[in-house]
Scaffold this active site. Structure first.
Site, PDB file in Angstrom:
ATOM      1  N   SER A  49      50.078  32.732  41.427  1.00  0.00           N
ATOM      2  CA  SER A  49      50.680  32.632  40.098  1.00  0.00           C
ATOM      3  C   SER A  49      52.172  32.952  40.247  1.00  0.00           C
ATOM      4  O   SER A  49      52.619  33.335  41.330  1.00  0.00           O
ATOM      5  CB  SER A  49      50.028  33.650  39.157  1.00  0.00           C
ATOM      6  OG  SER A  49      50.360  34.962  39.594  1.00  0.00           O
ATOM      7  N   ASP A  81      49.952  28.260  41.005  1.00  0.00           N
ATOM      8  CA  ASP A  81      49.081  28.431  39.848  1.00  0.00           C
ATOM      9  C   ASP A  81      49.882  28.823  38.593  1.00  0.00           C
ATOM     10  O   ASP A  81      50.867  29.560  38.699  1.00  0.00           O
ATOM     11  CB  ASP A  81      48.085  29.554  40.216  1.00  0.00           C
ATOM     12  CG  ASP A  81      46.870  29.580  39.322  1.00  0.00           C
ATOM     13  OD1 ASP A  81      46.543  28.561  38.696  1.00  0.00           O
ATOM     14  OD2 ASP A  81      46.215  30.656  39.269  1.00  0.00           O
ATOM     15  N   HIS A  82      49.459  28.359  37.426  1.00  0.00           N
ATOM     16  CA  HIS A  82      50.073  28.728  36.136  1.00  0.00           C
ATOM     17  C   HIS A  82      51.600  28.818  36.180  1.00  0.00           C
ATOM     18  O   HIS A  82      52.188  29.859  35.899  1.00  0.00           O
ATOM     19  CB  HIS A  82      49.511  30.051  35.619  1.00  0.00           C
ATOM     20  CG  HIS A  82      48.110  29.937  35.136  1.00  0.00           C
ATOM     21  ND1 HIS A  82      47.773  29.292  33.966  1.00  0.00           N
ATOM     22  CD2 HIS A  82      46.955  30.364  35.679  1.00  0.00           C
ATOM     23  CE1 HIS A  82      46.459  29.339  33.812  1.00  0.00           C
ATOM     24  NE2 HIS A  82      45.931  29.959  34.832  1.00  0.00           N
ATOM     25  N   GLY A 184      40.446  36.887  33.242  1.00  0.00           N
ATOM     26  CA  GLY A 184      40.012  38.266  33.417  1.00  0.00           C
ATOM     27  C   GLY A 184      38.531  38.420  33.130  1.00  0.00           C
ATOM     28  O   GLY A 184      37.831  37.456  32.858  1.00  0.00           O
ATOM     29  N   ASN A 237      40.054  34.821  40.353  1.00  0.00           N
ATOM     30  CA  ASN A 237      41.117  35.740  40.724  1.00  0.00           C
ATOM     31  C   ASN A 237      40.660  37.192  40.509  1.00  0.00           C
ATOM     32  O   ASN A 237      40.610  37.987  41.444  1.00  0.00           O
ATOM     33  CB  ASN A 237      42.399  35.438  39.916  1.00  0.00           C
ATOM     34  CG  ASN A 237      43.616  36.199  40.433  1.00  0.00           C
ATOM     35  OD1 ASN A 237      43.509  37.044  41.318  1.00  0.00           O
ATOM     36  ND2 ASN A 237      44.772  35.918  39.878  1.00  0.00           N
ATOM     37  N   THR A 238      40.281  37.517  39.276  1.00  0.00           N
ATOM     38  CA  THR A 238      39.967  38.913  38.946  1.00  0.00           C
ATOM     39  C   THR A 238      38.880  39.506  39.840  1.00  0.00           C
ATOM     40  O   THR A 238      39.004  40.646  40.293  1.00  0.00           O
ATOM     41  CB  THR A 238      39.532  39.015  37.471  1.00  0.00           C
ATOM     42  OG1 THR A 238      40.484  38.314  36.666  1.00  0.00           O
ATOM     43  CG2 THR A 238      39.478  40.468  37.020  1.00  0.00           C
TER      44      THR A 238
HETATM   45 ZN   LIG Z   1      44.110  30.438  35.412  1.00  0.00          ZN
END
Ligand SMILES: [Zn+2]
Length: 291
Positions: A49, A81-82, A184, A237-238
């Protein structure tokens, strides 16, 4: 390399499985991702990110990918990403990323189309070819364990007719959609709108891959249903962050005298690899690559 990533996504679509996308901000995480993918013979897609790549460094992230490509006979792709602005997306392309997720979903539709199209055109000028992901719909949350309830509203979901228009006007290779997923791990169990995924899949041309962000915390049966409905790339990710920090805290507490990070984070690397391998098995991604 864009050609390769699109080919893998197309194959995943035909064979009804999904590739995993895993984030890193530390070399340990990048290593865990690549090793886990190699062990189950899955293509490796990792990403950073904007916050993560500020920490690693754009040039360094590309160099890490190149180093792993030398050491592992595996398709390895690096995604930005993002990416929330046109200049940041261009910087990632210039640095040598294989793929950019240009996420202007917070902007009004016309501005999202304009900026995303600009990045698609910028990427197409490159000989190597770069895969571009756009995003439509509003994804709430951030990649951590949420302490409060996050309400997902139906009007935030990606609309299938608008998705069709967005894809044809921008020319993106992949589309990130909002269908009840939340970044999340939230207090409530997420409920993916599988019907909506099917509707978007039917509305959007087959060569455009559908991407599900925020795969952490989504129950296994919903992931399976999302893949059956046409998702071919799932972001995690989280779950990796949590495994990393939990094990690191344990190691720090277990041996307060230890000061060598490479010893303290050994068990965290193993824990992350386990999480990643479980996800790859769930996605049907194992044994898809000849090594
Ligand atoms: Zn995402």
């Amino acid at each position: 390399m864009a050609h390769d990533i699109q080919e893998i996504l197309a194959r995943a679509g035909r064979e009804k499985w999904a590739t995993g996308h895993f984030n890193f901000s530390e070399l340990d995480q990048a290593r865990a991702i690549v090793e886990a993918c190699a062990e189950v013979r899955a293509p490796a897609i990792f990403g950073t990110s904007e916050g993560e790549r500020t920490h690693v460094g754009l040039t360094e992230a590309v160099a890490i990918r190149d180093a792993f490509r030398k050491d592992f006979p595996l398709p390895i792709f690096l995604n930005a990403d993002h990416t929330k602005s046109v200049p940041a997306a261009k910087a990632a392309i210039d640095a040598g990323y294989d793929s950019v997720h240009i996420d202007l979903s917070a902007l009004p539709f016309e501005e999202n189309v304009k900026g995303t199209k600009e990045i698609v055109e910028y990427a197409r000028q490159r000989e190597s070819g770069i895969s571009i992901e756009g995003e439509l719909g509003y994804l709430r949350g951030e990649s951590k364990i949420q302490q409060e309830k996050i309400e997902v509203k139906k009007e935030d979901y990606t609309d299938s007719a608008q998705a069709k228009e967005f894809v044809s006007r921008t020319g993106v290779d992949r589309l990130a959609i909002a269908v009840g997923n939340i970044h999340g791990i939230s207090l409530d169990e997420p409920a993916l709108d599988i019907e909506r995924i099917r509707a978007i899949r039917a509305a959007v041309p087959e060569h455009v891959a559908l991407v599900l962000h925020a795969g952490s915390g989504v129950p296994d049966e919903q992931i399976a249903a999302a893949i059956a409905a046409g998702i071919t790339n799932i972001h995690i990710n989280t779950d990796i962050r949590v495994a990393f920090v939990r094990e690191l805290k344990r190691a720090l507490a277990d041996d307060v005298g230890e000061a060598a990070m490479y010893k303290l984070d050994a068990s965290a690397i193993s824990a992350m690899k386990e999480v990643i391998k479980q996800k790859l098995v769930l996605f049907g991604s194992m044994n898809r690559i000849e090594l």
